[in-house]
Design a protein around this motif. Structure first.
Motif, PDB file in Angstrom:
ATOM      1  N   ALA A   1      15.516  -9.412 -12.482  1.00 38.55           N
ATOM      2  CA  ALA A   1      15.495 -10.507 -11.513  1.00 38.55           C
ATOM      3  C   ALA A   1      16.890 -10.756 -10.936  1.00 38.55           C
ATOM      4  O   ALA A   1      17.052 -10.987  -9.727  1.00 38.55           O
ATOM      5  N   ILE A   2      17.905 -10.703 -11.800  1.00 42.08           N
ATOM      6  CA  ILE A   2      19.277 -10.911 -11.331  1.00 42.08           C
ATOM      7  C   ILE A   2      19.685  -9.797 -10.372  1.00 42.08           C
ATOM      8  O   ILE A   2      20.303 -10.051  -9.330  1.00 42.08           O
ATOM      9  N   LYS A   3      19.336  -8.565 -10.689  1.00 39.50           N
ATOM     10  CA  LYS A   3      19.672  -7.445  -9.799  1.00 39.50           C
ATOM     11  C   LYS A   3      18.994  -7.611  -8.446  1.00 39.50           C
ATOM     12  O   LYS A   3      19.628  -7.430  -7.393  1.00 39.50           O
ATOM     13  N   LYS A   4      17.723  -7.954  -8.455  1.00 40.40           N
ATOM     14  CA  LYS A   4      16.991  -8.112  -7.195  1.00 40.40           C
ATOM     15  C   LYS A   4      17.583  -9.250  -6.373  1.00 40.40           C
ATOM     16  O   LYS A   4      17.737  -9.131  -5.151  1.00 40.40           O
ATOM     17  N   ALA A   5      17.953 -10.348  -7.038  1.00 40.57           N
ATOM     18  CA  ALA A   5      18.554 -11.476  -6.319  1.00 40.57           C
ATOM     19  C   ALA A   5      19.884 -11.066  -5.694  1.00 40.57           C
ATOM     20  O   ALA A   5      20.173 -11.419  -4.537  1.00 40.57           O
ATOM     21  N   GLN A   6      20.687 -10.313  -6.437  1.00 37.75           N
ATOM     22  CA  GLN A   6      21.966  -9.863  -5.887  1.00 37.75           C
ATOM     23  C   GLN A   6      21.766  -8.878  -4.733  1.00 37.75           C
ATOM     24  O   GLN A   6      22.523  -8.898  -3.749  1.00 37.75           O
ATOM     25  N   ASP A   7      20.755  -8.052  -4.825  1.00 38.37           N
ATOM     26  CA  ASP A   7      20.445  -7.134  -3.728  1.00 38.37           C
ATOM     27  C   ASP A   7      20.063  -7.894  -2.463  1.00 38.37           C
ATOM     28  O   ASP A   7      20.224  -7.380  -1.345  1.00 38.37           O
TER      29      ASP A   7
ATOM     30  N   VAL B   1      25.514 -14.628  -8.129  1.00 36.56           N
ATOM     31  CA  VAL B   1      25.114 -15.035  -9.478  1.00 36.56           C
ATOM     32  C   VAL B   1      26.369 -15.296 -10.298  1.00 36.56           C
ATOM     33  O   VAL B   1      27.302 -14.481 -10.298  1.00 36.56           O
ATOM     34  N   ILE B   2      26.394 -16.446 -10.966  1.00 40.89           N
ATOM     35  CA  ILE B   2      27.516 -16.767 -11.850  1.00 40.89           C
ATOM     36  C   ILE B   2      26.969 -17.227 -13.194  1.00 40.89           C
ATOM     37  O   ILE B   2      25.819 -17.668 -13.299  1.00 40.89           O
ATOM     38  N   ILE B   3      27.796 -17.130 -14.224  1.00 37.95           N
ATOM     39  CA  ILE B   3      27.457 -17.750 -15.497  1.00 37.95           C
ATOM     40  C   ILE B   3      28.229 -19.060 -15.602  1.00 37.95           C
ATOM     41  O   ILE B   3      29.356 -19.175 -15.112  1.00 37.95           O
TER      42      ILE B   3
ATOM     43  N   ILE C   1      25.028  -7.806 -16.349  1.00 41.74           N
ATOM     44  CA  ILE C   1      24.303  -8.367 -15.197  1.00 41.74           C
ATOM     45  C   ILE C   1      25.039  -8.076 -13.888  1.00 41.74           C
ATOM     46  O   ILE C   1      24.739  -8.674 -12.855  1.00 41.74           O
ATOM     47  N   ASP C   2      25.989  -7.162 -13.950  1.00 44.55           N
ATOM     48  CA  ASP C   2      26.678  -6.625 -12.774  1.00 44.55           C
ATOM     49  C   ASP C   2      27.342  -7.709 -11.928  1.00 44.55           C
ATOM     50  O   ASP C   2      27.191  -7.745 -10.703  1.00 44.55           O
ATOM     51  N   ILE C   3      28.120  -8.587 -12.580  1.00 44.84           N
ATOM     52  CA  ILE C   3      28.899  -9.567 -11.825  1.00 44.84           C
ATOM     53  C   ILE C   3      30.394  -9.424 -12.111  1.00 44.84           C
ATOM     54  O   ILE C   3      31.185 -10.308 -11.788  1.00 44.84           O
ATOM     55  N   GLU C   4      30.760  -8.294 -12.699  1.00 44.15           N
ATOM     56  CA  GLU C   4      32.170  -7.997 -12.922  1.00 44.15           C
ATOM     57  C   GLU C   4      32.680  -7.270 -11.675  1.00 44.15           C
ATOM     58  O   GLU C   4      32.890  -6.057 -11.666  1.00 44.15           O
ATOM     59  N   LYS C   5      32.852  -8.048 -10.595  1.00 50.00           N
ATOM     60  CA  LYS C   5      33.204  -7.460  -9.316  1.00 50.00           C
ATOM     61  C   LYS C   5      34.076  -8.413  -8.519  1.00 50.00           C
ATOM     62  O   LYS C   5      34.284  -9.570  -8.913  1.00 50.00           O
ATOM     63  N   GLU C   6      34.570  -7.947  -7.385  1.00 53.54           N
ATOM     64  CA  GLU C   6      35.458  -8.747  -6.555  1.00 53.54           C
ATOM     65  C   GLU C   6      34.763 -10.013  -6.050  1.00 53.54           C
ATOM     66  O   GLU C   6      33.571 -10.003  -5.732  1.00 53.54           O
ATOM     67  N   ASP C   7      35.537 -11.094  -5.986  1.00 47.28           N
ATOM     68  CA  ASP C   7      35.079 -12.368  -5.446  1.00 47.28           C
ATOM     69  C   ASP C   7      33.865 -12.928  -6.201  1.00 47.28           C
ATOM     70  O   ASP C   7      32.974 -13.519  -5.614  1.00 47.28           O
ATOM     71  N   ARG C   8      33.862 -12.719  -7.500  1.00 46.83           N
ATOM     72  CA  ARG C   8      32.847 -13.326  -8.352  1.00 46.83           C
ATOM     73  C   ARG C   8      33.570 -14.075  -9.469  1.00 46.83           C
ATOM     74  O   ARG C   8      34.608 -13.629  -9.961  1.00 46.83           O
TER      75      ARG C   8
ATOM     76  N   PHE D   1      11.725 -19.462  -7.903  1.00 45.92           N
ATOM     77  CA  PHE D   1      12.475 -20.139  -6.859  1.00 45.92           C
ATOM     78  C   PHE D   1      13.033 -19.212  -5.781  1.00 45.92           C
ATOM     79  O   PHE D   1      13.270 -19.643  -4.653  1.00 45.92           O
ATOM     80  N   VAL D   2      13.266 -17.951  -6.119  1.00 42.78           N
ATOM     81  CA  VAL D   2      13.869 -17.028  -5.154  1.00 42.78           C
ATOM     82  C   VAL D   2      12.845 -16.098  -4.529  1.00 42.78           C
ATOM     83  O   VAL D   2      12.834 -15.909  -3.312  1.00 42.78           O
ATOM     84  N   PHE D   3      11.978 -15.530  -5.337  1.00 46.42           N
ATOM     85  CA  PHE D   3      11.050 -14.525  -4.826  1.00 46.42           C
ATOM     86  C   PHE D   3       9.755 -15.125  -4.290  1.00 46.42           C
ATOM     87  O   PHE D   3       9.094 -14.512  -3.458  1.00 46.42           O
ATOM     88  N   ASP D   4       9.376 -16.325  -4.756  1.00 44.26           N
ATOM     89  CA  ASP D   4       8.177 -16.999  -4.262  1.00 44.26           C
ATOM     90  C   ASP D   4       8.544 -17.761  -2.995  1.00 44.26           C
ATOM     91  O   ASP D   4       9.170 -18.816  -3.052  1.00 44.26           O
ATOM     92  N   LYS D   5       8.164 -17.242  -1.853  1.00 42.70           N
ATOM     93  CA  LYS D   5       8.562 -17.823  -0.572  1.00 42.70           C
ATOM     94  C   LYS D   5       8.067 -19.257  -0.401  1.00 42.70           C
ATOM     95  O   LYS D   5       8.676 -20.068   0.298  1.00 42.70           O
ATOM     96  N   LYS D   6       6.970 -19.594  -1.067  1.00 48.29           N
ATOM     97  CA  LYS D   6       6.442 -20.967  -0.949  1.00 48.29           C
ATOM     98  C   LYS D   6       7.432 -21.985  -1.488  1.00 48.29           C
ATOM     99  O   LYS D   6       7.477 -23.136  -1.052  1.00 48.29           O
ATOM    100  N   GLN D   7       8.236 -21.573  -2.473  1.00 47.32           N
ATOM    101  CA  GLN D   7       9.190 -22.505  -3.077  1.00 47.32           C
ATOM    102  C   GLN D   7      10.417 -22.737  -2.186  1.00 47.32           C
ATOM    103  O   GLN D   7      11.175 -23.669  -2.401  1.00 47.32           O
ATOM    104  N   GLN D   8      10.619 -21.885  -1.199  1.00 43.92           N
ATOM    105  CA  GLN D   8      11.794 -21.992  -0.336  1.00 43.92           C
ATOM    106  C   GLN D   8      11.540 -22.908   0.862  1.00 43.92           C
ATOM    107  O   GLN D   8      12.445 -23.202   1.620  1.00 43.92           O
TER     108      GLN D   8
END
Length: 275
Positions: A27-33, A38-40, A56-63, A267-274
């Motif tokens: 889910a985190i990968k799909k959201a980042q895509d 995403v932050i902790i 969770i692939d957040i060891e990157k620039e500007d995170r 909350f992210v993938f269910d469009k009805k919630q947006q």
């Protein structure tokens, strides 16, 4: 529309065995895509993250990561501290003396180390000596004066007992204090107005987004403010009742079943919630 996801670590993102459920990772990968940041937001110090950022692939620039309950904000790539809200050295030492007199396990979290005074209590597990410093009296350890004290922690398996000490701790700190609880055994003490929500707001300002565009996910008392103030919020199934009351949603899954993934799916993938 959600532009940033902030998740707690222990008992939320992490399973009881300290691994990250595959549902969470996917889910985190799909959201980042999708371009969502995403932050902790955790009570852990910078030296206690291990491989979480990488997994969770957040060891990157500007995170960034919110650490020590909001007392620190760290750049995930450089590991530099970009914001801090320190506790005064003399107040930390007064709390240490108070705990020593009562025989309470006491810890000091700095930007570089975790200093532990068991005060007669048993210690279990293995500790990296480069990070964890066991001391009898912190006042006798000069290196602490050269480090930034971000939070102090009291440990006792009777949470009600810890809660009964709140007024004493607040008085020692001249009421310049934020007190929260985690894992049902820790009282966590930061400077006044230090919490995860206020640190997340600083990161939001950097990105040019509002708290209304944030999804926060947590389980314990030190998550309360970020769950209350985010536009979207989820308490995991194993969360305290108070956290479920202040959140907009409670997951069906607990932390061992991919609860963070469920919250993102809703909350992210269910469009009805947006809408």
């Amino acid at each position: 529309m959600i532009k940033l996801i902030a998740t707690d670590c222990d008992e939320t993102l992490l399973s009881s065995d300290r691994t990250i459920h595959e549902r969470n990772k996917k889910a985190i990968k799909k959201a980042q895509d999708m371009g969502i940041k995403v932050i902790i937001a955790t009570g852990r110090g910078p030296y206690q993250l291990f491989n979480i950022l990488e997994e969770i692939d957040i060891e990157k620039e500007d995170r960034y990561s919110v650490l020590c309950n909001g007392g620190l904000i760290m750049d995930n790539m450089s590991k530099k501290i970009v914001d801090s809200s320190p506790i005064k050295y003399d107040k930390a030492m007064e709390i240490s003396d108070y705990c020593k007199n009562l025989g309470i396990h006491f810890e000091i979290y700095t930007d570089k180390h975790c200093i532990i005074s068991p005060n007669g209590n048993k210690i279990f597990g293995n500790y990296d000596g480069d990070i964890y410093k066991f001391v009898e009296d912190p006042k006798k350890e000069d290196f602490i004066k050269d480090e930034i004290i971000i939070k102090v922690l009291l440990k006792n398996h009777n949470l009600n007992y810890l809660m009964s000490l709140e007024e004493d701790i607040a008085r020692i700190c001249d009421w310049d204090v934020s007190i929260s609880y985690s894992s049902d055994i820790y009282m966590e003490i930061n400077r006044k107005n230090v919490n995860k929500a206020n640190a997340i707001k600083k990161i939001c300002k950097h990105y040019g987004i509002s708290m209304n565009e944030v999804l926060s996910i947590g389980d314990n008392y030190n998550d309360k403010e970020m769950l209350e103030e985010a536009g979207y919020s989820a308490a995991v199934q194993n969360a305290h009742l108070l956290l479920k009351d202040v959140s907009k949603y409670t997951t069906k899954a607990n932390n061992n079943e991919g609860a963070v993934g469920e919250a993102i799916e809703k909350f992210v993938f269910d469009k009805k919630q947006q809408k």
